[in-house]
Design a protein around this motif. Sequence first.
Motif, PDB file in Angstrom:
ATOM      1  N   LYS A 121       0.936  -1.111   0.102  1.00  0.00           N
ATOM      2  CA  LYS A 121       0.066  -0.148  -0.045  1.00  0.00           C
ATOM      3  C   LYS A 121       0.679   1.352   0.234  1.00  0.00           C
ATOM      4  O   LYS A 121       0.445   2.176  -0.697  1.00  0.00           O
ATOM      5  CB  LYS A 121      -1.170   0.049   1.133  1.00  0.00           C
ATOM      6  N   ASP A 122       2.099   1.204   0.684  1.00  0.00           N
ATOM      7  CA  ASP A 122       2.937   2.492   0.699  1.00  0.00           C
ATOM      8  C   ASP A 122       3.331   2.570  -0.817  1.00  0.00           C
ATOM      9  O   ASP A 122       3.303   3.611  -1.254  1.00  0.00           O
ATOM     10  CB  ASP A 122       4.209   2.092   1.610  1.00  0.00           C
ATOM     11  N   PHE A 123       3.753   1.569  -1.267  1.00  0.00           N
ATOM     12  CA  PHE A 123       4.230   1.749  -2.826  1.00  0.00           C
ATOM     13  C   PHE A 123       3.100   2.223  -3.571  1.00  0.00           C
ATOM     14  O   PHE A 123       3.156   3.117  -4.524  1.00  0.00           O
ATOM     15  CB  PHE A 123       4.722   0.387  -3.567  1.00  0.00           C
ATOM     16  N   LYS A 124       1.945   1.726  -3.466  1.00  0.00           N
ATOM     17  CA  LYS A 124       0.892   2.135  -4.379  1.00  0.00           C
ATOM     18  C   LYS A 124       0.580   3.569  -4.455  1.00  0.00           C
ATOM     19  O   LYS A 124       0.429   4.104  -5.376  1.00  0.00           O
ATOM     20  CB  LYS A 124      -0.326   1.209  -3.925  1.00  0.00           C
ATOM     21  N   TYR A 125       0.526   4.118  -3.020  1.00  0.00           N
ATOM     22  CA  TYR A 125       0.192   5.525  -2.968  1.00  0.00           C
ATOM     23  C   TYR A 125       1.363   6.580  -3.117  1.00  0.00           C
ATOM     24  O   TYR A 125       1.283   7.769  -3.779  1.00  0.00           O
ATOM     25  CB  TYR A 125      -0.447   5.913  -1.555  1.00  0.00           C
ATOM     26  N   VAL A 126       2.610   6.095  -3.326  1.00  0.00           N
ATOM     27  CA  VAL A 126       3.664   6.890  -3.386  1.00  0.00           C
ATOM     28  C   VAL A 126       3.860   6.867  -5.139  1.00  0.00           C
ATOM     29  O   VAL A 126       3.738   7.797  -5.665  1.00  0.00           O
ATOM     30  CB  VAL A 126       4.900   6.301  -3.271  1.00  0.00           C
ATOM     31  N   GLU A 127       3.290   5.791  -5.592  1.00  0.00           N
ATOM     32  CA  GLU A 127       3.204   5.646  -7.243  1.00  0.00           C
ATOM     33  C   GLU A 127       2.076   6.839  -7.745  1.00  0.00           C
ATOM     34  O   GLU A 127       2.127   7.417  -8.891  1.00  0.00           O
ATOM     35  CB  GLU A 127       3.242   4.514  -7.604  1.00  0.00           C
ATOM     36  N   LYS A 128       0.827   6.528  -6.882  1.00  0.00           N
ATOM     37  CA  LYS A 128      -0.145   7.414  -7.428  1.00  0.00           C
ATOM     38  C   LYS A 128       0.217   8.976  -7.216  1.00  0.00           C
ATOM     39  O   LYS A 128      -0.239   9.652  -8.170  1.00  0.00           O
ATOM     40  CB  LYS A 128      -1.444   6.996  -6.454  1.00  0.00           C
ATOM     41  N   LEU A 129       0.824   9.426  -6.243  1.00  0.00           N
ATOM     42  CA  LEU A 129       1.090  10.772  -5.976  1.00  0.00           C
ATOM     43  C   LEU A 129       2.314  11.083  -6.880  1.00  0.00           C
ATOM     44  O   LEU A 129       1.982  12.247  -7.820  1.00  0.00           O
ATOM     45  CB  LEU A 129       1.637  10.957  -4.624  1.00  0.00           C
ATOM     46  N   GLU A 130       3.124  10.303  -7.670  1.00  0.00           N
ATOM     47  CA  GLU A 130       3.879  10.622  -8.572  1.00  0.00           C
ATOM     48  C   GLU A 130       3.202  10.763  -9.927  1.00  0.00           C
ATOM     49  O   GLU A 130       3.871  11.321 -10.798  1.00  0.00           O
ATOM     50  CB  GLU A 130       5.042   9.538  -8.497  1.00  0.00           C
ATOM     51  N   ALA A 131       2.217   9.745 -10.338  1.00  0.00           N
ATOM     52  CA  ALA A 131       1.516   9.799 -11.300  1.00  0.00           C
ATOM     53  C   ALA A 131       0.828  11.386 -11.564  1.00  0.00           C
ATOM     54  O   ALA A 131       0.594  11.550 -12.556  1.00  0.00           O
ATOM     55  CB  ALA A 131       0.681   8.636 -11.496  1.00  0.00           C
ATOM     56  N   LEU A 132       0.166  11.541 -10.342  1.00  0.00           N
ATOM     57  CA  LEU A 132      -0.645  12.732 -10.385  1.00  0.00           C
ATOM     58  C   LEU A 132       0.030  14.129 -10.168  1.00  0.00           C
ATOM     59  O   LEU A 132      -0.162  15.090 -11.199  1.00  0.00           O
ATOM     60  CB  LEU A 132      -1.437  12.979  -9.232  1.00  0.00           C
ATOM     61  N   PHE A 133       1.481  13.981  -9.768  1.00  0.00           N
ATOM     62  CA  PHE A 133       2.254  15.261  -9.991  1.00  0.00           C
ATOM     63  C   PHE A 133       3.585  14.697 -10.289  1.00  0.00           C
ATOM     64  O   PHE A 133       4.525  14.599  -9.467  1.00  0.00           O
ATOM     65  CB  PHE A 133       2.419  15.821  -8.456  1.00  0.00           C
ATOM     66  N   PRO A 134       3.996  14.893 -11.669  1.00  0.00           N
ATOM     67  CA  PRO A 134       5.272  14.243 -12.304  1.00  0.00           C
ATOM     68  C   PRO A 134       6.535  14.987 -11.904  1.00  0.00           C
ATOM     69  O   PRO A 134       7.459  14.319 -11.916  1.00  0.00           O
ATOM     70  CB  PRO A 134       4.836  14.126 -13.769  1.00  0.00           C
ATOM     71  N   ASP A 135       6.010  16.372 -11.334  1.00  0.00           N
ATOM     72  CA  ASP A 135       7.386  17.169 -11.069  1.00  0.00           C
ATOM     73  C   ASP A 135       7.530  17.119  -9.517  1.00  0.00           C
ATOM     74  O   ASP A 135       8.554  17.834  -9.061  1.00  0.00           O
ATOM     75  CB  ASP A 135       6.892  18.603 -11.277  1.00  0.00           C
ATOM     76  N   LEU A 136       7.155  15.863  -8.847  1.00  0.00           N
ATOM     77  CA  LEU A 136       7.629  15.690  -7.393  1.00  0.00           C
ATOM     78  C   LEU A 136       9.202  15.196  -7.401  1.00  0.00           C
ATOM     79  O   LEU A 136       9.539  14.797  -8.499  1.00  0.00           O
ATOM     80  CB  LEU A 136       6.737  14.815  -6.709  1.00  0.00           C
ATOM     81  N   PRO A 137       9.762  15.736  -6.320  1.00  0.00           N
ATOM     82  CA  PRO A 137      11.273  15.387  -6.408  1.00  0.00           C
ATOM     83  C   PRO A 137      11.421  13.895  -6.426  1.00  0.00           C
ATOM     84  O   PRO A 137      10.689  13.142  -6.069  1.00  0.00           O
ATOM     85  CB  PRO A 137      11.733  15.787  -4.957  1.00  0.00           C
ATOM     86  N   LYS A 138      12.527  13.454  -7.182  1.00  0.00           N
ATOM     87  CA  LYS A 138      12.881  12.357  -7.096  1.00  0.00           C
ATOM     88  C   LYS A 138      13.106  11.531  -5.729  1.00  0.00           C
ATOM     89  O   LYS A 138      13.622  12.127  -4.789  1.00  0.00           O
ATOM     90  CB  LYS A 138      14.363  12.136  -7.816  1.00  0.00           C
ATOM     91  N   ARG A 139      12.579  10.300  -5.744  1.00  0.00           N
ATOM     92  CA  ARG A 139      12.829   9.752  -4.266  1.00  0.00           C
ATOM     93  C   ARG A 139      14.150   9.870  -3.511  1.00  0.00           C
ATOM     94  O   ARG A 139      14.250  10.126  -2.251  1.00  0.00           O
ATOM     95  CB  ARG A 139      12.405   8.274  -4.392  1.00  0.00           C
ATOM     96  N   ASN A 140      15.095   9.493  -4.239  1.00  0.00           N
ATOM     97  CA  ASN A 140      16.489   9.540  -3.737  1.00  0.00           C
ATOM     98  C   ASN A 140      16.764  11.039  -3.214  1.00  0.00           C
ATOM     99  O   ASN A 140      17.364  11.135  -2.165  1.00  0.00           O
ATOM    100  CB  ASN A 140      17.668   9.176  -4.677  1.00  0.00           C
TER     101      ASN A 140
END
Length: 423
Positions: free
Chosen positions: A162-181
């Motif tokens: 579920k953590d992976f799921k919602y991190v990926e959803k946020l990244e899909a909605l806002f592609p300009d979010l900072p890279k995870r690293n």
Amino acid sequence: MVSALALAFYLAKTTQAGDVFVPVLNIKRSELPLRGDSVFFLQKIHIPESLLIFRDEIDLHALHQAGQLTLILVDHHVLPRSDAALEEAIAEVLDHRPIEQKCCPPCRVSVELVGSCSTLVTERILKGAPEILDRQIAALLHGTIILDCVNMDVKIGKATLKDFKYVEKLEALFPDLPKRNDIFNSLQKAKFDVSGLTTEQMLRKDQKIIFRQGIKVAISTIYMDLEAFLQRSDLITDLHAFCQAHNYDVLVTMTIFFNTQNDPVRQLAIFCPHAALQMTICGVLEHAHSPSLKLTPVTSTLPNLQTYLQGNTQVSRKKFLPLLQEALSAYFDSMTIPSGQPKTVDMSREQVDKEELDKAGTSLISGLSQDEEEPPLPPTPMNSLVDECPLDLGLPKLSPEAIFEKCSQISLSQSTTASLSKK
């Protein structure tokens, strides 16, 4: 912290009634600088600290007595004893830890064992009102989940599906979010940056206490070279003042840093004005075998201070505590005082006196403290109402009217930020 802010934002946007939702951060305002990662993150997301409301600025008991309080516990489900009277005001618990059945209040309980409580808040927003999610809130949630889940590292195993799921959803909605690293490394760096802290703040930032039979020992972990720490101006004066202010008989400072080969280096300093007590503690630690610290004395001209290089870098504070307990036993044996089991209490947030330690029990919850048993990474950001009430130092500064004014400022700030983001 972030879970409380984001959930209050969601409720304020989706509730039709005239209720006001106020995220209360359960630390004193003066303790915010100890949370370098939180300070950095708030600045990065453009949330002014002046808009935040801290636990020592609001009298929840007065609001409750006036019939104007409903609580939602975020990222925890246990009230401290000092807030026991507020339990009847709890409407919901949102947490990601196993429930302590005896302590959990009788209300709606939403618990799921995920890596970050911010994952559950993200899920609620995206399922309940995805249209209200802006980049500012998304960035807060995204960064916090990554931080809590140790950069989503599958080897460490904190992140769930579920953590992976919602991190990926946020990244899909806002592609300009900072890279995870990038966001993880910047938050980790900020967490361990103590350059702007006073000596007292450095010692309080990550601390545990042992208290027994009138002897109170503080064990502080500092992420820097001991040599640099010892060169701080007026250090001995500061250490004396720190111990006197909190009634500490002994102050143990454990330092850790990484050398140019990226290998961990551990060092140890024992500050104690009582010669016999210091001699006993140092003797036990030097000759310990289970485990062996492999201590090498380091010359120091500072009074009442014994310093060491710790050759066995595998001995973290968690493994060190039993040795310190053994040293206290040896001291009491030498004084012909019957020895018992020392009582260890996590004191990473609140410094309490000896009487408070006796009655703290399980109500004290780790906030800033994190044993090095795990990788040296930022801990889960704390959220509202989970530790001891810090109202003892004076009356709150916020009236109900001031709360409404602050909420208006927060709403205006969010609207302005959203407008600028769209441009």
